[in-house]
Scaffold this active site. Sequence first.
Site, short mmCIF file in Angstrom:
data_model
loop_
_atom_site.label_atom_id
_atom_site.label_comp_id
_atom_site.label_asym_id
_atom_site.label_seq_id
_atom_site.Cartn_x
_atom_site.Cartn_y
_atom_site.Cartn_z
N LYS A 280 0.85 -1.20 0.00
CA LYS A 280 0.00 0.00 0.00
C LYS A 280 0.88 1.24 0.00
O LYS A 280 2.07 1.17 0.30
CB LYS A 280 -0.85 0.02 1.28
N ARG A 354 -9.90 -11.65 2.58
CA ARG A 354 -10.72 -12.76 2.06
C ARG A 354 -9.95 -14.09 2.13
O ARG A 354 -10.56 -15.15 2.25
CB ARG A 354 -11.18 -12.45 0.63
N1 BES Z 1 -7.91 -3.78 4.77
C1 BES Z 1 -8.15 -3.45 3.42
C2 BES Z 1 -9.49 -2.77 3.19
C3 BES Z 1 -9.69 -1.41 3.80
C4 BES Z 1 -9.45 -0.28 3.06
C5 BES Z 1 -10.15 -1.28 5.09
C6 BES Z 1 -9.66 0.97 3.61
C7 BES Z 1 -10.36 -0.03 5.65
C8 BES Z 1 -10.12 1.10 4.90
C9 BES Z 1 -8.12 -4.70 2.54
O1 BES Z 1 -7.31 -5.72 2.98
C10 BES Z 1 -7.62 -4.29 1.20
O2 BES Z 1 -6.51 -3.86 1.13
N2 BES Z 1 -8.47 -4.41 0.20
C11 BES Z 1 -8.16 -4.02 -1.12
C12 BES Z 1 -8.59 -5.09 -2.05
C13 BES Z 1 -8.08 -4.94 -3.45
C14 BES Z 1 -6.60 -5.18 -3.48
C15 BES Z 1 -8.80 -5.91 -4.35
C16 BES Z 1 -8.90 -2.72 -1.41
O3 BES Z 1 -10.06 -2.60 -1.03
O4 BES Z 1 -8.31 -1.84 -2.00
ZN ZN Z 2 -5.28 -5.53 2.30
#
Ligand code: BES
Ligand code: ZN
Length: 501
Positions: A280, A354
Amino acid sequence: MQIEVKQGRVELAEDEGVLLNCFEEVKRLNPVLKTINDKLSGAVSHLFETGDFTAKLGQTTVLYPQGRLKFKRIILLGLGKRDEMTIEKLRRAYGFAGRKTRELKLKSLSVQAFESNLAAIKLQESSQAMVEGILLSFYKLDRYKTVDENERVALQRLTFLKEKRKGIGEIKRGEEFGEIFSWATNFSRDLANRPGNYLTPERLAGEADKLARENNFKCKILSTTEIKKLKMNSFLAVASGSKEPAKLIVLEYLPPRRKINTLVLVGKGITFDAGGLSLKTTEGMVEMKGDMMGGAVVIATIAACAKIGLPLHLIGIIPATENLPSGSALKVGDIITSHSGKTIEVLNTDAEGRLILADGLSYARSFEPDAVVDVATLTGTIKLALGTLCAGLFGNHRGLKAQMLKASEKSGERVWEMPLWKEYDEFLKSDLADIKNVGGRFGGAILAAAFLQNFVGDLPWIHVDIAGVDFREKEDSYHTKGASGFGARLLLQFLRDWKRI
Ligand code: BES
Ligand code: ZN
Ligand code: ZN
């Protein structure tokens, strides 16, 4: 803090302050306000006449009896229009009252309880909402600040006073529920606010264990070796990038007497989500210490159910790990064999929630429950779709979803139903494995839910994506800054009103 419900008249209270309810319709003063008005030579009616206080919802104003009554301050709390009152509005109004109490640094407060039901709101429900409003507004982000202990003034005694004896039992019950429900939210807020260096998977497990001991339910903490034995390789794949050992937290609450049904609650327990090798940005990581809020909510909910003695058999499953990049981390393109036996092609290591939930849900099936509910900060896309006012609700069972929507209305923790048509599965087809963990740019929150559905089989299941409601930028009424604890009161209400499906 000590909370009491007693028979008595507020105008005779001897606390530092008293809190009085005012509806907008106060043309003629009610008996309590009239007595106080007389003692204060018309100060209350004068206040209304000036129009400075209109009793709109959440408005507060303070009057000073200057020795003419036994208490030093009167907080008048506006409740808006009587026939427009809802449980959530009452909770909100009391959130503002709680803030005022804090601002005034009161150590003891007496509150005027309602004498009867408020339109459709029962006495028990109104007193629960009042207690929740106050206690939730008190949560403070000062764990890591070096605050002078003398500065930490907090309310020590809260007393609900009701004139007539009838209904005191109901108010007491509501008060007890209010205390437990608020505790669950504040506990979840507290864990989700803890930085990654303070709350590792091991420490999260330690917190669960402590609660289990205190509240008489079971807590098993499984180590990496044990998780391996269970063949939860999808969970372990996420954990492989971190030096902190993964923990599988398994909670079990058995009710003292009868049990209606067995339910499994699964919570995402990522104590810090850097994204793994699909790293990230720094901004994207700021809130990721709270990526275990679903897990915290499950722990708090089960502990609260044990405190209440709910007649349900509950299992809690929280796969807890960090998601970090390293030489041993899960790689993009890796194929893993999950607990269910299904193979997963990992095309984005940041879609890790997931992966751990797939194993958690599949493991949940071995308990042969009547239903399973998972709560997770799963996708940033749910925030894009629904904003920050509600969580996304997914599921494969109409009746179960209906129960959750009802609980949402009562708890004030809003959820909105999202679609989950089987055609979404198309997007998750992998060339190499049974399924892939991401499926393109559009409808990300739905695809994540569709992915999870592959691991629940025919079990009645609900998934609540709380990624849009996990953090609050501003404080407002009973909402505090930082982690929201969203989901604890929702789940508690859901379980408390549980109807066999
Ligand atoms: N923990 C994050 C989701 C999240 C984002 C929670 C913002 C709280 C605030 C999750 O693990 C994630 O990174 N999801 C990705 C999925 C994508 C890579 C398909 C997302 O939502 O960007
Ligand atoms: Zn994530
Ligand atoms: Zn995550």
